[in-house]
Design a protein around this motif. Structure first.
Motif, short mmCIF file in Angstrom:
data_model
loop_
_atom_site.label_atom_id
_atom_site.label_comp_id
_atom_site.label_asym_id
_atom_site.label_seq_id
_atom_site.Cartn_x
_atom_site.Cartn_y
_atom_site.Cartn_z
N GLY A 9 -11.54 -78.53 -40.05
CA GLY A 9 -10.84 -79.61 -39.40
C GLY A 9 -9.42 -79.31 -39.53
N LEU A 10 -9.09 -78.83 -40.64
CA LEU A 10 -7.74 -78.49 -40.95
C LEU A 10 -7.20 -77.48 -40.01
N LEU A 11 -7.98 -76.46 -39.85
CA LEU A 11 -7.52 -75.38 -39.02
C LEU A 11 -7.20 -75.89 -37.67
N CYS A 12 -8.15 -76.62 -37.15
CA CYS A 12 -7.95 -77.07 -35.81
C CYS A 12 -6.77 -77.97 -35.77
N MET A 13 -6.57 -78.75 -36.79
CA MET A 13 -5.43 -79.63 -36.75
C MET A 13 -4.19 -78.81 -36.63
N SER A 14 -4.32 -77.59 -37.05
CA SER A 14 -3.20 -76.70 -36.96
C SER A 14 -2.73 -76.57 -35.55
N PHE A 15 -3.60 -76.74 -34.62
CA PHE A 15 -3.17 -76.58 -33.25
C PHE A 15 -2.05 -77.53 -33.01
N ALA A 16 -2.30 -78.72 -33.46
CA ALA A 16 -1.32 -79.73 -33.20
C ALA A 16 -0.05 -79.38 -33.90
N SER A 64 -22.11 -69.88 -47.13
CA SER A 64 -21.84 -71.30 -47.38
C SER A 64 -20.62 -71.83 -46.64
N MET A 65 -20.18 -71.16 -45.59
CA MET A 65 -19.03 -71.64 -44.83
C MET A 65 -19.45 -72.30 -43.52
N ASP A 66 -20.71 -72.68 -43.41
CA ASP A 66 -21.19 -73.32 -42.19
C ASP A 66 -20.46 -74.63 -41.93
N GLY A 67 -20.12 -75.33 -43.00
CA GLY A 67 -19.40 -76.59 -42.84
C GLY A 67 -18.04 -76.37 -42.21
N LEU A 68 -17.41 -75.29 -42.61
CA LEU A 68 -16.11 -74.94 -42.05
C LEU A 68 -16.22 -74.67 -40.55
N ILE A 69 -17.22 -73.90 -40.18
CA ILE A 69 -17.40 -73.56 -38.77
C ILE A 69 -17.71 -74.80 -37.95
N ASN A 70 -18.58 -75.66 -38.46
CA ASN A 70 -18.91 -76.88 -37.72
C ASN A 70 -17.70 -77.77 -37.54
N SER A 74 -15.91 -79.06 -33.87
CA SER A 74 -15.66 -80.46 -33.51
C SER A 74 -14.18 -80.80 -33.50
N GLN A 75 -13.43 -80.26 -34.46
CA GLN A 75 -12.02 -80.62 -34.59
C GLN A 75 -11.16 -79.98 -33.50
N LEU A 76 -11.68 -78.93 -32.87
CA LEU A 76 -10.92 -78.30 -31.78
C LEU A 76 -10.46 -79.34 -30.78
N TRP A 77 -11.37 -80.22 -30.40
CA TRP A 77 -11.04 -81.20 -29.35
C TRP A 77 -10.06 -82.25 -29.85
N ASP A 78 -10.13 -82.60 -31.13
CA ASP A 78 -9.14 -83.53 -31.69
C ASP A 78 -7.74 -82.96 -31.57
N ILE A 79 -7.62 -81.68 -31.88
CA ILE A 79 -6.31 -81.06 -31.86
C ILE A 79 -5.78 -80.93 -30.45
N ASP A 126 -12.83 -73.39 -22.76
CA ASP A 126 -14.26 -73.06 -22.78
C ASP A 126 -14.51 -71.76 -23.52
N ASP A 127 -13.63 -70.78 -23.33
CA ASP A 127 -13.76 -69.52 -24.07
C ASP A 127 -13.63 -69.75 -25.57
N ILE A 128 -12.64 -70.57 -25.95
CA ILE A 128 -12.41 -70.84 -27.37
C ILE A 128 -13.64 -71.52 -27.97
N SER A 129 -14.17 -72.51 -27.26
CA SER A 129 -15.37 -73.21 -27.74
C SER A 129 -16.55 -72.26 -27.87
N GLU A 130 -16.75 -71.43 -26.86
CA GLU A 130 -17.87 -70.48 -26.87
C GLU A 130 -17.79 -69.55 -28.08
N LYS A 131 -16.60 -69.06 -28.38
CA LYS A 131 -16.44 -68.13 -29.50
C LYS A 131 -16.67 -68.83 -30.84
N LEU A 132 -16.23 -70.07 -30.95
CA LEU A 132 -16.46 -70.81 -32.19
C LEU A 132 -17.96 -71.01 -32.42
N PHE A 133 -18.67 -71.33 -31.34
CA PHE A 133 -20.11 -71.56 -31.47
C PHE A 133 -20.89 -70.27 -31.73
#
Length: 395
Positions: A9-16, A64-70, A74-79, A126-133
């Motif tokens: 979440g943090l990372l993505c918040m970084s966008f902002a 054990s970094m699945d939580g980070l990826i998830n 989700s946080q991509l869109w918040d940012i 869409d590319d960014i989302s695809e790569k994250l998934f």
């Protein structure tokens, strides 16, 4: 390796956070490049605007970094949604480009330091989302200095002093691991006017002792430590279902063309589905992003392409046209595109209006601390840096 729910979440918040740094105070004259040249010659990317924010996300994908990826998914869109409101001192809206790296994964090449560039700088959401998934986790060695150095070497950061250039690296192993000294890597970043921000998943003091804080401080970046076990509470609202329905209608306003068209429309639908399967609220946030200026698909969609002053539907080869436009006159095609544009604008405005009510509903129901310490820390950093660098946030 580490369980990091909120790191991402943090990372993505970084966008902002990106919007917080530099704005070109005086707009420069640029010559617009024809949209068609971009379509038929995809190798020649269009020239980026002067006010461009470039962010490289370096994500630990070890065990054990699945939580980070998830959280990243989700946080991509918040940012993105927060970033929509950013405005420079010259009143221009900055462009956002994101690059993605994964490191610390045994599936990656040991010769490359267990590092992989997943996505070069791109503004295609869409590319960014695809790569994250596409990211998966596996045990490995995490070399922070090496992945920072690799991103500096491989990415085209440019030398425009008006651009904001940032790295966000997340993990929870010592920052000192690997043969390449992290101090050399971050010093190189600073020389290139790139700010390194570090996100440590764990105790604040532990992050300091393992040099995560120093890695950020050397470039004037932010160091953040988070409680990775803290779960962000999502609040359902009466507007969610309507926004999701409007998103389906929004997709019907896209008119694909060229070699990319069919595949990109399928990608759009797939990423909608990925967001919904992750969590319904993520699909809502993605729909809001798709109603914003940052979701632009002029390289494959005739409606977005028609906004370019140089666009001429008559210049597109007949075999590049979608079936609904084949055999039609130029006037008929222009009328069809204009109708779709009008429909899209109406739907996007409806989504934005409903989202305003949605955010107000959430603000009234949300309890203190439910946003998560990561989100709170990032927003504080954004506001602080935005003021220093002449960015404004108009929400």
């Amino acid at each position: 390796m580490k369980n990091t729910r909120q790191i991402l979440g943090l990372l993505c918040m970084s966008f902002a956070i990106t919007s917080m740094y530099g704005c070109e105070l005086k707009p420069k004259k640029t010559t617009a490049e024809p949209v068609l040249a971009q379509v038929f010659s995809p190798i020649n990317d269009e020239k980026p605007k002067n006010n461009t924010v470039k962010i490289a996300l370096l994500l630990d994908t070890s065990n054990s970094m699945d939580g980070l990826i998830n959280q990243a998914k989700s946080q991509l869109w918040d940012i993105v949604n927060k970033f929509t409101y950013a405005k420079c001192g010259n009143e221009e809206r900055p462009e956002l480009q994101i690059a993605l790296y994964q490191y610390g994964n045994d599936n990656l090449s040991s010769r490359e330091g267990y590092i992989q560039q997943v996505l070069n700088f791109s503004g295609d959401l869409d590319d960014i989302s695809e790569k994250l998934f596409s990211l998966t986790t596996n045990g490995g060695e995490e070399f922070c200095g090496e992945v920072i150095h690799t991103s500096l070497k491989q990415l085209n950061w440019g030398d425009n002093p008006d651009n904001l250039k940032m790295i966000f690296i997340a993990g929870n192993e010592p920052f000192t691991q690997g043969k390449l000294n992290y101090k050399d890597a971050v010093t190189n970043a600073k020389e290139k006017d790139i700010v390194v921000n570090t996100i440590f998943c764990g105790n604040y003091e532990q992050g300091i002792n393992s040099d995560w804080k120093n890695g950020a401080t050397l470039t004037g970046g932010e160091y953040i430590a988070i409680d990775h076990n803290r779960k962000v509470v999502h609040i359902d609202t009466p507007y969610d279902d309507v926004i999701i329905q409007l998103n389906s209608k929004l997709n019907q306003t896209y008119v694909s063309y060229g070699a990319l068209g069919s595949a990109k429309m399928e990608q759009q639908r797939t990423q909608d589905s990925n967001a919904y399967e992750l969590e319904e609220v993520v699909a809502v946030k993605r729909a809001v992003s798709k109603s914003s200026r940052l979701y632009n698909n002029k390289k494959w969609d005739l409606v977005d392409a028609s906004d370019d002053a140089t666009f001429d539907i008559a210049m597109i080869e007949k075999d590049e046209l979608p079936k609904e436009l084949k055999g039609k006159t130029k006037a008929e095609m222009e009328s069809y595109i204009q109708e779709k544009k009008s429909d899209r604008s109406k739907i996007q405005n409806e989504i934005q209006a409903l989202n305003a009510k949605r955010e107000q509903f959430i603000a009234e129901k949300q309890k203190d601390g439910e946003k998560g310490e990561l989100e709170n820390a990032m927003l504080e950093a954004i506001k602080k840096q935005a003021t220093k660098k002449d960015y404004k946030w108009e929400e």
